[in-house]
Design a protein around this motif. Structure first.
Motif, mmCIF file in Angstrom:
data_model
loop_
_atom_site.group_PDB
_atom_site.id
_atom_site.type_symbol
_atom_site.label_atom_id
_atom_site.label_comp_id
_atom_site.label_asym_id
_atom_site.label_seq_id
_atom_site.Cartn_x
_atom_site.Cartn_y
_atom_site.Cartn_z
ATOM 1 N N GLY A 36 -11.630 -57.153 1.743
ATOM 2 C CA GLY A 36 -11.004 -56.147 0.890
ATOM 3 C C GLY A 36 -10.031 -56.692 -0.132
ATOM 4 N N ALA A 37 -9.993 -57.995 -0.291
ATOM 5 C CA ALA A 37 -9.029 -58.594 -1.221
ATOM 6 C C ALA A 37 -9.198 -58.023 -2.622
ATOM 7 C CB ALA A 37 -9.224 -60.102 -1.250
ATOM 8 N N ASN A 38 -8.076 -57.655 -3.213
ATOM 9 C CA ASN A 38 -8.024 -57.132 -4.577
ATOM 10 C C ASN A 38 -8.758 -55.806 -4.772
ATOM 11 O OD1 ASN A 38 -6.502 -59.381 -5.463
ATOM 12 N ND2 ASN A 38 -8.391 -60.561 -5.620
ATOM 13 N N ARG A 39 -9.016 -55.083 -3.704
ATOM 14 C CA ARG A 39 -9.639 -53.759 -3.824
ATOM 15 C C ARG A 39 -8.563 -52.697 -3.709
ATOM 16 N NH1 ARG A 39 -15.365 -53.876 -0.597
ATOM 17 N NH2 ARG A 39 -16.063 -55.841 -1.431
ATOM 18 N N HIS A 40 -8.849 -51.556 -4.293
ATOM 19 C CA HIS A 40 -7.912 -50.437 -4.252
ATOM 20 C C HIS A 40 -8.651 -49.130 -4.009
ATOM 21 C CE1 HIS A 40 -5.458 -53.435 -6.279
ATOM 22 N NE2 HIS A 40 -4.421 -52.760 -5.830
ATOM 23 N N TRP A 41 -7.962 -48.231 -3.349
ATOM 24 C CA TRP A 41 -8.451 -46.879 -3.126
ATOM 25 C C TRP A 41 -7.886 -45.965 -4.206
ATOM 26 C CZ3 TRP A 41 -12.034 -45.705 0.414
ATOM 27 C CH2 TRP A 41 -12.194 -46.537 1.521
ATOM 28 N N THR A 42 -8.649 -44.945 -4.567
ATOM 29 C CA THR A 42 -8.180 -43.914 -5.486
ATOM 30 C C THR A 42 -8.433 -42.565 -4.842
ATOM 31 O OG1 THR A 42 -8.756 -45.289 -7.393
ATOM 32 C CG2 THR A 42 -8.404 -42.937 -7.809
ATOM 33 N N LEU A 43 -7.396 -41.761 -4.738
ATOM 34 C CA LEU A 43 -7.525 -40.413 -4.194
ATOM 35 C C LEU A 43 -7.633 -39.440 -5.354
ATOM 36 C CD1 LEU A 43 -7.352 -38.349 -1.811
ATOM 37 C CD2 LEU A 43 -4.898 -38.262 -2.279
ATOM 38 N N THR A 44 -8.688 -38.632 -5.345
ATOM 39 C CA THR A 44 -8.852 -37.575 -6.333
ATOM 40 C C THR A 44 -9.142 -36.276 -5.589
ATOM 41 O OG1 THR A 44 -11.207 -38.089 -6.574
ATOM 42 C CG2 THR A 44 -9.700 -39.089 -8.160
ATOM 43 N N TRP A 45 -9.107 -35.200 -6.308
ATOM 44 C CA TRP A 45 -9.368 -33.877 -5.723
ATOM 45 C C TRP A 45 -10.494 -33.224 -6.506
ATOM 46 C CZ3 TRP A 45 -6.750 -32.436 -1.378
ATOM 47 C CH2 TRP A 45 -5.654 -33.231 -1.038
ATOM 48 N N LEU A 46 -11.514 -32.752 -5.813
ATOM 49 C CA LEU A 46 -12.635 -32.063 -6.430
ATOM 50 C C LEU A 46 -12.766 -30.701 -5.774
ATOM 51 C CD1 LEU A 46 -15.020 -32.101 -8.391
ATOM 52 C CD2 LEU A 46 -16.382 -33.123 -6.568
#
Length: 74
Positions: A36-46
């Motif tokens: 997971g190095a250098n990965r990011h999560w993004t939370l959005t709402w649908l």
């Protein structure tokens, strides 16, 4: 309207991430086993529902959807 957020892979999700997604996010991170190095999560709402997406396209909502799954039907 609800604002999303972003956080690093492997770190504690922000408080705005709903509790029902936290276990699924942890399970997705476990599946990557140190990749997971250098990965990011993004939370959005649908439509009022939370969706967490990893940089590689892995999506966590009601279930984990692996972006690299060849059996996915579109």
């Amino acid at each position: 309207m609800r604002l999303g957020t972003r956080w690093a892979f492997g770190s504690e999700p922000p408080v705005s991430v709903p509790s029902e997604l936290r276990e699924r996010i942890a399970a997705a991170e476990t599946a990557f086993a140190g990749d997971g190095a250098n990965r990011h999560w993004t939370l959005t709402w649908l439509e009022g529902r939370p969706i967490a997406e990893l940089d590689d396209g892995t999506v966590v909502r009601d279930t984990i959807v692996d972006a690299h799954d060849a059996d996915e039907d579109w």
